[in-house]
Scaffold this motif. Structure first.
Motif, PDB file in Angstrom:
ATOM      1  N   ALA A   1      -0.023   1.092  -1.487  1.00 17.87           N
ATOM      2  CA  ALA A   1      -0.501   0.925  -0.111  1.00 17.87           C
ATOM      3  C   ALA A   1       0.661   0.972   0.881  1.00 17.87           C
ATOM      4  O   ALA A   1       0.561   1.584   1.954  1.00 17.87           O
ATOM      5  N   GLU A   2       1.788   0.342   0.519  1.00 25.92           N
ATOM      6  CA  GLU A   2       2.946   0.364   1.410  1.00 25.92           C
ATOM      7  C   GLU A   2       3.544   1.759   1.491  1.00 25.92           C
ATOM      8  O   GLU A   2       4.040   2.182   2.550  1.00 25.92           O
ATOM      9  N   LEU A   3       3.526   2.492   0.386  1.00 22.60           N
ATOM     10  CA  LEU A   3       3.991   3.880   0.417  1.00 22.60           C
ATOM     11  C   LEU A   3       3.129   4.691   1.371  1.00 22.60           C
ATOM     12  O   LEU A   3       3.644   5.467   2.185  1.00 22.60           O
ATOM     13  N   ALA A   4       1.821   4.515   1.285  1.00 20.23           N
ATOM     14  CA  ALA A   4       0.906   5.248   2.167  1.00 20.23           C
ATOM     15  C   ALA A   4       1.132   4.872   3.626  1.00 20.23           C
ATOM     16  O   ALA A   4       1.067   5.727   4.520  1.00 20.23           O
ATOM     17  N   ARG A   5       1.407   3.578   3.882  1.00 20.50           N
ATOM     18  CA  ARG A   5       1.640   3.134   5.258  1.00 20.50           C
ATOM     19  C   ARG A   5       2.889   3.795   5.852  1.00 20.50           C
ATOM     20  O   ARG A   5       2.936   4.110   7.041  1.00 20.50           O
ATOM     21  N   TRP A   6       3.889   4.025   5.000  1.00 20.49           N
ATOM     22  CA  TRP A   6       5.135   4.665   5.448  1.00 20.49           C
ATOM     23  C   TRP A   6       4.982   6.171   5.612  1.00 20.49           C
ATOM     24  O   TRP A   6       5.606   6.787   6.481  1.00 20.49           O
ATOM     25  N   ALA A   7       4.134   6.777   4.792  1.00 19.10           N
ATOM     26  CA  ALA A   7       4.090   8.238   4.667  1.00 19.10           C
ATOM     27  C   ALA A   7       3.277   8.906   5.769  1.00 19.10           C
ATOM     28  O   ALA A   7       2.309   8.347   6.299  1.00 19.10           O
ATOM     29  N   ASP A   8       3.681  10.139   6.084  1.00 19.24           N
ATOM     30  CA  ASP A   8       2.846  11.046   6.883  1.00 19.24           C
ATOM     31  C   ASP A   8       2.000  11.912   5.956  1.00 19.24           C
ATOM     32  O   ASP A   8       0.876  12.284   6.304  1.00 19.24           O
ATOM     33  N   PHE A   9       2.553  12.237   4.802  1.00 19.33           N
ATOM     34  CA  PHE A   9       1.855  13.002   3.760  1.00 19.33           C
ATOM     35  C   PHE A   9       1.926  12.188   2.473  1.00 19.33           C
ATOM     36  O   PHE A   9       2.995  11.715   2.094  1.00 19.33           O
ATOM     37  N   LEU A  10       0.797  12.061   1.801  1.00 20.56           N
ATOM     38  CA  LEU A  10       0.764  11.412   0.490  1.00 20.56           C
ATOM     39  C   LEU A  10       0.276  12.439  -0.516  1.00 20.56           C
ATOM     40  O   LEU A  10      -0.874  12.901  -0.435  1.00 20.56           O
ATOM     41  N   VAL A  11       1.148  12.821  -1.449  1.00 22.79           N
ATOM     42  CA  VAL A  11       0.813  13.830  -2.456  1.00 22.79           C
ATOM     43  C   VAL A  11       0.505  13.131  -3.774  1.00 22.79           C
ATOM     44  O   VAL A  11       1.335  12.374  -4.288  1.00 22.79           O
ATOM     45  N   VAL A  12      -0.670  13.397  -4.324  1.00 24.99           N
ATOM     46  CA  VAL A  12      -1.083  12.820  -5.601  1.00 24.99           C
ATOM     47  C   VAL A  12      -0.598  13.749  -6.712  1.00 24.99           C
ATOM     48  O   VAL A  12      -1.038  14.900  -6.806  1.00 24.99           O
ATOM     49  N   ALA A  13       0.308  13.237  -7.542  1.00 27.50           N
ATOM     50  CA  ALA A  13       0.906  14.053  -8.607  1.00 27.50           C
ATOM     51  C   ALA A  13       1.028  13.247  -9.897  1.00 27.50           C
ATOM     52  O   ALA A  13       1.975  13.424 -10.658  1.00 27.50           O
ATOM     53  N   CYS A  14       0.052  12.384 -10.151  1.00 31.29           N
ATOM     54  CA  CYS A  14       0.082  11.531 -11.344  1.00 31.29           C
ATOM     55  C   CYS A  14      -0.975  12.005 -12.346  1.00 31.29           C
ATOM     56  O   CYS A  14      -1.864  12.784 -11.995  1.00 31.29           O
ATOM     57  N   PRO A  15      -0.918  11.538 -13.590  1.00 31.42           N
ATOM     58  CA  PRO A  15      -1.947  11.924 -14.563  1.00 31.42           C
ATOM     59  C   PRO A  15      -3.311  11.364 -14.191  1.00 31.42           C
ATOM     60  O   PRO A  15      -3.427  10.375 -13.448  1.00 31.42           O
ATOM     61  N   GLY A  16      -4.362  12.007 -14.723  1.00 38.57           N
ATOM     62  CA  GLY A  16      -5.704  11.470 -14.586  1.00 38.57           C
ATOM     63  C   GLY A  16      -6.004  10.487 -15.707  1.00 38.57           C
ATOM     64  O   GLY A  16      -5.104  10.041 -16.411  1.00 38.57           O
ATOM     65  N   GLY A  17      -7.272  10.131 -15.838  1.00 38.62           N
ATOM     66  CA  GLY A  17      -7.670   9.212 -16.896  1.00 38.62           C
ATOM     67  C   GLY A  17      -8.054   7.851 -16.362  1.00 38.62           C
ATOM     68  O   GLY A  17      -7.907   7.566 -15.164  1.00 38.62           O
ATOM     69  N   PRO A  18      -8.545   6.979 -17.229  1.00 38.59           N
ATOM     70  CA  PRO A  18      -9.028   5.656 -16.805  1.00 38.59           C
ATOM     71  C   PRO A  18      -7.982   4.828 -16.073  1.00 38.59           C
ATOM     72  O   PRO A  18      -8.309   4.081 -15.154  1.00 38.59           O
ATOM     73  N   ALA A  19      -6.721   4.929 -16.465  1.00 38.10           N
ATOM     74  CA  ALA A  19      -5.679   4.080 -15.875  1.00 38.10           C
ATOM     75  C   ALA A  19      -5.426   4.388 -14.407  1.00 38.10           C
ATOM     76  O   ALA A  19      -4.949   3.522 -13.663  1.00 38.10           O
ATOM     77  N   THR A  20      -5.736   5.615 -13.971  1.00 36.59           N
ATOM     78  CA  THR A  20      -5.466   5.993 -12.580  1.00 36.59           C
ATOM     79  C   THR A  20      -6.747   6.288 -11.789  1.00 36.59           C
ATOM     80  O   THR A  20      -6.666   6.741 -10.649  1.00 36.59           O
ATOM     81  N   ARG A  21      -7.908   5.996 -12.378  1.00 28.95           N
ATOM     82  CA  ARG A  21      -9.159   6.308 -11.696  1.00 28.95           C
ATOM     83  C   ARG A  21      -9.256   5.541 -10.372  1.00 28.95           C
ATOM     84  O   ARG A  21      -9.091   4.327 -10.325  1.00 28.95           O
ATOM     85  N   HIS A  22      -9.500   6.285  -9.297  1.00 28.63           N
ATOM     86  CA  HIS A  22      -9.667   5.733  -7.944  1.00 28.63           C
ATOM     87  C   HIS A  22      -8.466   4.897  -7.512  1.00 28.63           C
ATOM     88  O   HIS A  22      -8.600   3.959  -6.728  1.00 28.63           O
TER      89      HIS A  22
END
Length: 311
Positions: free
Chosen positions: A189-210
């Motif tokens: 959340a703090e990263l998003a607050r700082w960012a102008d662009f947020l790029v999602v580049a992580c694996p999928g799966g249950p651990a990262t869902r939503h």
């Protein structure tokens, strides 16, 4: 005798041809009764070849008591039941790194497209709108803050490209990456607050869902832009639609969706959204490299007992 391999679905013509040349391939997708086929022939298979789009679940794995290797055509492996595979002593490989550059290129392309309105302006010009007016002012890309969710090979490739745009880069990952010059942010959340662009580049799966939920989008804010080149499951799509409709998020560049190929109609109605058809790795060069690596992984396993790129 050739090693007997179960191929769950078609991969690509060159990969299929090489696999069929070097191995005794059984095409599961052509069987009228998969369960009956696996029950009868499962013990004969020594390995599995699977495309990233196809599921490789416990029903398949438990039916192959002598299979010890799974080669996956793709970087993501969230459709493979990894826990069951490892319990059964199977090695799993994927095709990392060969896609990093092309996926990172597309991430930057989506960021630029949404920020500068390239796709919407193209439609504006084609419709004759330029003859009677001009598009509104948009947002620059250079000099902005780039936040990265995930800092593996793709995330680091995006960071290198962002540096060429004089962007500041921070990232959120499970742990800091040793030796990185970029700042690790423990809070998404703090990263998003700082960012102008947020790029999602992580694996999928249950651990990262939503993982990218309403709170994160709220933090990114009404001028923030979300770019997803990872997996659709990482973003709460319903929350994304609401945030965009209500003006609490500035825009989104999306190559992936929760229920592909279905895309929420509301997203397609918004000019601040660029929607692609999961094409980040769809280049001739990366496709050829993936074909080579998936076959090389299988060859290496039967030659040495170890795949080249284990997950």
């Amino acid at each position: 005798m050739k090693h007997r391999i179960l191929q769950i679905g078609p991969i690509t013509a060159p990969a299929d041809e090489r696999l069929a040349r070097d191995y005794d391939i059984a095409p599961l997708w052509k069987q009228p009764d998969r369960a009956a086929f696996l029950a009868e022939h499962g013990p004969a298979f020594e390995g599995i070849a699977v495309h990233v789009r196809d599921a490789c679940g416990a029903d398949i794995l438990n039916a192959l008591p002598h299979a010890r290797v799974i080669v996956n055509f793709g970087v993501g492996y969230d459709k493979i039941d990894v826990e069951t595979a490892r319990r059964l002593g199977m090695q799993i490989s994927n095709t990392p790194r060969v896609l990093d550059g092309c996926v990172a290129d597309l991430a930057m392309g989506l960021a630029i497209d949404v920020a500068r309105g390239l796709s919407t302006t193209d439609r504006f010009v084609r419709a004759g709108g330029w003859k009677t007016g001009q598009r509104p002012l948009m947002t620059r890309v250079h000099g902005k803050n780039m936040g990265l969710l995930g800092f593996g090979g793709i995330g680091q490739a995006v960071a290198r490209r962002a540096a060429g745009f004089d962007m500041a880069v921070r990232y959120h990952a499970r742990r800091p990456v040793e030796g990185s010059a970029h700042e690790h942010e423990p809070s998404l959340a703090e990263l998003a607050r700082w960012a102008d662009f947020l790029v999602v580049a992580c694996p999928g799966g249950p651990a990262t869902r939503h993982l990218v939920n309403a709170e994160v989008m709220e933090a990114l804010g009404p001028r923030g832009i979300l770019v997803n080149i990872a997996r659709g499951s990482v973003v709460d799509e319903a929350a994304l639609v609401r945030a965009l409709q209500e003006g609490r998020l500035g825009g989104a560049g999306l190559d992936v969706f929760e229920h592909e190929p279905d895309v929420p109609p509301a997203l397609l109605e918004m000019d601040q959204v660029v929607a692609l058809s999961h094409i980040a790795g769809f280049t001739r060069e990366s496709r050829a490299d993936m074909e080579q690596l998936v076959c090389d992984n299988l060859d290496a396993y039967f030659r040495t007992g170890q795949v080249l790129t284990p997950v």
